[in-house]
Design a protein around this motif. Sequence first.
Motif, PDB file in Angstrom:
ATOM      1  N   ASP A  94      46.372  34.855 -23.489  1.00 12.86           N
ATOM      2  CA  ASP A  94      45.921  33.528 -23.893  1.00 12.86           C
ATOM      3  C   ASP A  94      46.193  32.505 -22.807  1.00 12.86           C
ATOM      4  O   ASP A  94      47.265  32.491 -22.207  1.00 12.86           O
ATOM      5  N   ILE A  95      45.224  31.657 -22.581  1.00 11.88           N
ATOM      6  CA  ILE A  95      45.395  30.540 -21.660  1.00 11.88           C
ATOM      7  C   ILE A  95      45.964  29.353 -22.414  1.00 11.88           C
ATOM      8  O   ILE A  95      46.832  28.637 -21.928  1.00 11.88           O
ATOM      9  N   ILE A  96      45.467  29.150 -23.608  1.00 12.45           N
ATOM     10  CA  ILE A  96      46.021  28.111 -24.481  1.00 12.45           C
ATOM     11  C   ILE A  96      45.721  28.522 -25.917  1.00 12.45           C
ATOM     12  O   ILE A  96      44.728  29.200 -26.165  1.00 12.45           O
ATOM     13  N   ARG A  97      46.607  28.146 -26.828  1.00 11.13           N
ATOM     14  CA  ARG A  97      46.468  28.619 -28.213  1.00 11.13           C
ATOM     15  C   ARG A  97      46.187  27.482 -29.176  1.00 11.13           C
ATOM     16  O   ARG A  97      46.602  26.347 -28.956  1.00 11.13           O
ATOM     17  N   GLU A  98      45.523  27.822 -30.252  1.00  9.70           N
ATOM     18  CA  GLU A  98      45.302  26.862 -31.330  1.00  9.70           C
ATOM     19  C   GLU A  98      46.647  26.255 -31.708  1.00  9.70           C
ATOM     20  O   GLU A  98      47.637  26.968 -31.874  1.00  9.70           O
ATOM     21  N   GLY A  99      46.681  24.946 -31.822  1.00 11.09           N
ATOM     22  CA  GLY A  99      47.916  24.253 -32.156  1.00 11.09           C
ATOM     23  C   GLY A  99      48.638  23.693 -30.943  1.00 11.09           C
ATOM     24  O   GLY A  99      49.407  22.746 -31.062  1.00 11.09           O
ATOM     25  N   ASP A 100      48.412  24.286 -29.791  1.00  8.57           N
ATOM     26  CA  ASP A 100      49.041  23.774 -28.566  1.00  8.57           C
ATOM     27  C   ASP A 100      48.515  22.385 -28.235  1.00  8.57           C
ATOM     28  O   ASP A 100      47.419  22.004 -28.634  1.00  8.57           O
ATOM     29  N   ARG A 101      49.308  21.679 -27.467  1.00  6.30           N
ATOM     30  CA  ARG A 101      48.852  20.380 -26.989  1.00  6.30           C
ATOM     31  C   ARG A 101      48.233  20.538 -25.607  1.00  6.30           C
ATOM     32  O   ARG A 101      48.909  20.972 -24.669  1.00  6.30           O
ATOM     33  N   PRO A 102      46.971  20.184 -25.459  1.00  8.50           N
ATOM     34  CA  PRO A 102      46.347  20.335 -24.140  1.00  8.50           C
ATOM     35  C   PRO A 102      46.877  19.298 -23.161  1.00  8.50           C
ATOM     36  O   PRO A 102      46.947  18.117 -23.483  1.00  8.50           O
ATOM     37  N   GLN A 103      47.280  19.746 -22.000  1.00  8.60           N
ATOM     38  CA  GLN A 103      47.875  18.832 -21.030  1.00  8.60           C
ATOM     39  C   GLN A 103      47.036  18.695 -19.784  1.00  8.60           C
ATOM     40  O   GLN A 103      47.173  17.743 -19.034  1.00  8.60           O
ATOM     41  N   SER A 104      46.201  19.690 -19.548  1.00 16.05           N
ATOM     42  CA  SER A 104      45.456  19.667 -18.299  1.00 16.05           C
ATOM     43  C   SER A 104      44.082  20.274 -18.522  1.00 16.05           C
ATOM     44  O   SER A 104      43.788  20.840 -19.573  1.00 16.05           O
ATOM     45  N   LEU A 105      43.280  20.126 -17.494  1.00 12.19           N
ATOM     46  CA  LEU A 105      41.923  20.676 -17.545  1.00 12.19           C
ATOM     47  C   LEU A 105      41.930  22.051 -16.890  1.00 12.19           C
ATOM     48  O   LEU A 105      42.339  22.186 -15.738  1.00 12.19           O
ATOM     49  N   ASN A 106      41.499  23.051 -17.612  1.00 10.80           N
ATOM     50  CA  ASN A 106      41.449  24.387 -17.044  1.00 10.80           C
ATOM     51  C   ASN A 106      40.067  24.661 -16.457  1.00 10.80           C
ATOM     52  O   ASN A 106      39.047  24.421 -17.102  1.00 10.80           O
ATOM     53  N   LEU A 107      40.080  25.166 -15.251  1.00  8.35           N
ATOM     54  CA  LEU A 107      38.837  25.515 -14.552  1.00  8.35           C
ATOM     55  C   LEU A 107      38.879  27.000 -14.222  1.00  8.35           C
ATOM     56  O   LEU A 107      39.799  27.459 -13.535  1.00  8.35           O
ATOM     57  N   ILE A 108      37.906  27.730 -14.707  1.00  5.93           N
ATOM     58  CA  ILE A 108      37.874  29.167 -14.443  1.00  5.93           C
ATOM     59  C   ILE A 108      37.335  29.402 -13.028  1.00  5.93           C
ATOM     60  O   ILE A 108      36.219  28.988 -12.707  1.00  5.93           O
TER      61      ILE A 108
ATOM     62  N   LEU B 189      32.641  31.528 -17.913  1.00  6.45           N
ATOM     63  CA  LEU B 189      32.344  32.304 -16.706  1.00  6.45           C
ATOM     64  C   LEU B 189      32.891  31.545 -15.496  1.00  6.45           C
ATOM     65  O   LEU B 189      33.293  30.375 -15.624  1.00  6.45           O
ATOM     66  N   PRO B 190      32.929  32.165 -14.348  1.00  5.64           N
ATOM     67  CA  PRO B 190      33.448  31.457 -13.169  1.00  5.64           C
ATOM     68  C   PRO B 190      32.721  30.133 -12.957  1.00  5.64           C
ATOM     69  O   PRO B 190      31.491  30.070 -13.043  1.00  5.64           O
ATOM     70  N   GLY B 191      33.474  29.106 -12.696  1.00 12.96           N
ATOM     71  CA  GLY B 191      32.911  27.778 -12.516  1.00 12.96           C
ATOM     72  C   GLY B 191      32.914  26.941 -13.783  1.00 12.96           C
ATOM     73  O   GLY B 191      32.571  25.761 -13.746  1.00 12.96           O
ATOM     74  N   ASP B 192      33.316  27.550 -14.893  1.00  8.72           N
ATOM     75  CA  ASP B 192      33.293  26.809 -16.158  1.00  8.72           C
ATOM     76  C   ASP B 192      34.561  25.989 -16.363  1.00  8.72           C
ATOM     77  O   ASP B 192      35.669  26.439 -16.071  1.00  8.72           O
ATOM     78  N   LEU B 193      34.344  24.798 -16.881  1.00  9.61           N
ATOM     79  CA  LEU B 193      35.443  23.909 -17.249  1.00  9.61           C
ATOM     80  C   LEU B 193      35.714  24.063 -18.736  1.00  9.61           C
ATOM     81  O   LEU B 193      34.786  24.098 -19.544  1.00  9.61           O
ATOM     82  N   CYS B 194      36.993  24.135 -19.094  1.00 11.47           N
ATOM     83  CA  CYS B 194      37.364  24.214 -20.510  1.00 11.47           C
ATOM     84  C   CYS B 194      37.489  22.800 -21.069  1.00 11.47           C
ATOM     85  O   CYS B 194      38.606  22.344 -21.373  1.00 11.47           O
TER      86      CYS B 194
ATOM     87  N   SER C  84      41.638  28.736 -29.739  1.00 11.32           N
ATOM     88  CA  SER C  84      42.363  29.324 -28.618  1.00 11.32           C
ATOM     89  C   SER C  84      41.405  29.680 -27.501  1.00 11.32           C
ATOM     90  O   SER C  84      40.203  29.842 -27.721  1.00 11.32           O
ATOM     91  N   ILE C  85      41.961  29.791 -26.315  1.00  8.95           N
ATOM     92  CA  ILE C  85      41.186  30.267 -25.175  1.00  8.95           C
ATOM     93  C   ILE C  85      41.943  31.438 -24.571  1.00  8.95           C
ATOM     94  O   ILE C  85      43.145  31.326 -24.285  1.00  8.95           O
ATOM     95  N   GLY C  86      41.257  32.551 -24.440  1.00  7.36           N
ATOM     96  CA  GLY C  86      41.919  33.747 -23.932  1.00  7.36           C
ATOM     97  C   GLY C  86      41.084  34.431 -22.867  1.00  7.36           C
ATOM     98  O   GLY C  86      39.867  34.239 -22.801  1.00  7.36           O
ATOM     99  N   SER C  87      41.732  35.208 -22.045  1.00 11.44           N
ATOM    100  CA  SER C  87      41.019  35.928 -20.990  1.00 11.44           C
ATOM    101  C   SER C  87      40.430  37.212 -21.543  1.00 11.44           C
ATOM    102  O   SER C  87      40.978  37.834 -22.456  1.00 11.44           O
ATOM    103  N   LEU C  88      39.300  37.595 -20.993  1.00 13.14           N
ATOM    104  CA  LEU C  88      38.684  38.875 -21.338  1.00 13.14           C
ATOM    105  C   LEU C  88      38.924  39.887 -20.220  1.00 13.14           C
ATOM    106  O   LEU C  88      39.031  41.083 -20.465  1.00 13.14           O
ATOM    107  N   THR C  89      38.960  39.381 -19.001  1.00 14.31           N
ATOM    108  CA  THR C  89      39.290  40.175 -17.819  1.00 14.31           C
ATOM    109  C   THR C  89      40.488  39.483 -17.172  1.00 14.31           C
ATOM    110  O   THR C  89      40.901  38.424 -17.636  1.00 14.31           O
ATOM    111  N   PRO C  90      41.019  40.034 -16.109  1.00 15.70           N
ATOM    112  CA  PRO C  90      41.973  39.234 -15.332  1.00 15.70           C
ATOM    113  C   PRO C  90      41.278  37.948 -14.884  1.00 15.70           C
ATOM    114  O   PRO C  90      40.104  37.975 -14.510  1.00 15.70           O
ATOM    115  N   VAL C  91      41.980  36.842 -14.972  1.00 18.72           N
ATOM    116  CA  VAL C  91      41.356  35.541 -14.713  1.00 18.72           C
ATOM    117  C   VAL C  91      42.208  34.741 -13.736  1.00 18.72           C
ATOM    118  O   VAL C  91      43.428  34.728 -13.826  1.00 18.72           O
ATOM    119  N   THR C  92      41.535  34.101 -12.802  1.00 16.32           N
ATOM    120  CA  THR C  92      42.171  33.092 -11.963  1.00 16.32           C
ATOM    121  C   THR C  92      41.642  31.742 -12.399  1.00 16.32           C
ATOM    122  O   THR C  92      40.428  31.570 -12.517  1.00 16.32           O
TER     123      THR C  92
END
Lengths: 250, 250
Positions: free
Chosen positions: B43-57, B80-85, B98-106
């Motif tokens: 998981d990159i971030i979970r339901e209930g968490d407080r979002p603090q930053s912008l995630n960019l895949i 997908l690569p280039g997507d902003l959460c 929640s946001i989770g990885s399907l493959t290894p993610v940077t």
Amino acid sequence: MDPLHPNPLILKLEQFTKLSPEDKHALNLAACEGVRQIGARADIIREGDRPQSLNLILSGWACRYKHLEDGRRQIISFFLPGDLCDSHVFILRQMDHSIGSLTPVTFAQIPRRRVDEITLKHPRITQAFWWDTLVNAAIQREWVVSLGQRDALERMAHLMCEIFLRLQAVGQTDGHSCDLPLTQAGLADAMGLSVVHVNRTLQELRSSGLIVLKGRTLTIPDLSALQDAAQFNPNYLHLDAEGRHFDANE
Amino acid sequence: MDPLHPNPLILKLEQFTKLSPEDKHALNLAACEGVRQIGARADIIREGDRPQSLNLILSGWACRYKHLEDGRRQIISFFLPGDLCDSHVFILRQMDHSIGSLTPVTFAQIPRRRVDEITLKHPRITQAFWWDTLVNAAIQREWVVSLGQRDALERMAHLMCEIFLRLQAVGQTDGHSCDLPLTQAGLADAMGLSVVHVNRTLQELRSSGLIVLKGRTLTIPDLSALQDAAQFNPNYLHLDAEGRHFDANE
DNA sequence: CGGTCCCTTGACAGCCGTCAACTACCGTGG
DNA sequence: CCACGGTAGTTGACGGCTGTCAAGGGACCG
């Protein structure tokens, strides 16, 4: 100057953060501009059209919808009083869906220039517009969950919960009741069900006492029971004054 | 300074409007900040968490998803690569999914402060972020149409078309082929189908020659045939340089 | 080589769609 | 006043798309 008492957009945005008198004044001014009235079942804007202005629903219900080539139709979301039809939609060259009225609708067509001006001068409104955008996205996601995972009964119950709470946020409920000016065909197009099955599902909800639906009035005797039946969690509506740290100090 | 050649976010945003060297520099700087790597199914971030930053895949695939209490799970969208959460997600107090990885993610965790700074200094980027937000909303709407109206075959075909075009926009296709690192269970959770039926549907698409799917490589021999099967209209992806009037003059 | 994950296949069941007919309601007009 | 037509809601019969259950096979790995 203040033709709407109260302006449902202001009511809604104040679910997020308290606005200053200046903020409210600016929004009220905008809501007076380009006010239009249309009857039921008319289009406000059509797929393929070029969006020129921001539409704000002042009264009545509208919806986004999309037709497939073979006539199938999906209602994608509902617009209730106070709802913005995408605060920055004019960035796009053309509409990828249509917006039509379900009841007679009064709406304001706010010119792009005015939106830019307001967001420039009123950072608190800019934040609130972002909040509104995020909440609409969350609602759209929840519809995906409903259509993908919930059966007809849960789906219908979930929609009733959502509509009731959204109407409550703009002061359009009366005790346990609210308006529901949708035909069963409308509900069917929104929920991805057939009219016949919508009918059966409504009867099941009625006979189990979870809803009372007469004419265009919906009554929810026990909201938490309906929420349980729908596996409804209101968190996605973000109605807990989450922007209160941003409140105007009056 | 420029670790990604090319930065997929820039590739994507330039589908909307040409960015200036300064714009690109700012985005590249941001994409270098707080870079994280995680494995598949984390998981990159979970339901209930407080979002603090912008995630960019930056690389790999992730998804939004939501669990119901009884274990059902719906994948709500793919990153997908280039997507902003969600470029402004930190406006909300807590995540409703929640946001989770399907493959290894940077991915890059861009601090809120940096996002504010960029949008303040780079109006063209601000526009492009709004465009990105609107396109994501359009994609979400199209999923509603798929789940509500399309049968399993159309739904699957539609998803393949969408993924292929989105990957193409960030330079991640190779001729008629692209990566599809999803298990059939993943597809099932996204399309609101059972694993068994996903399997049957894929075989139907394969035997009709509309797709070739081997391992994690998807090949679409005839994209327009697949589009016809899906009733796919690419207009909702808004990939036609709709913001070209806003192009930077280089 | 046992375990796990993923894919595949067949049998069966159920939710929901389709078709068709009927009722109720309402506004219009003869 | 009542006939009429259109819209909306309702009901029953039937069928199909899709889910569930169960079992087996292949690939990869410790």
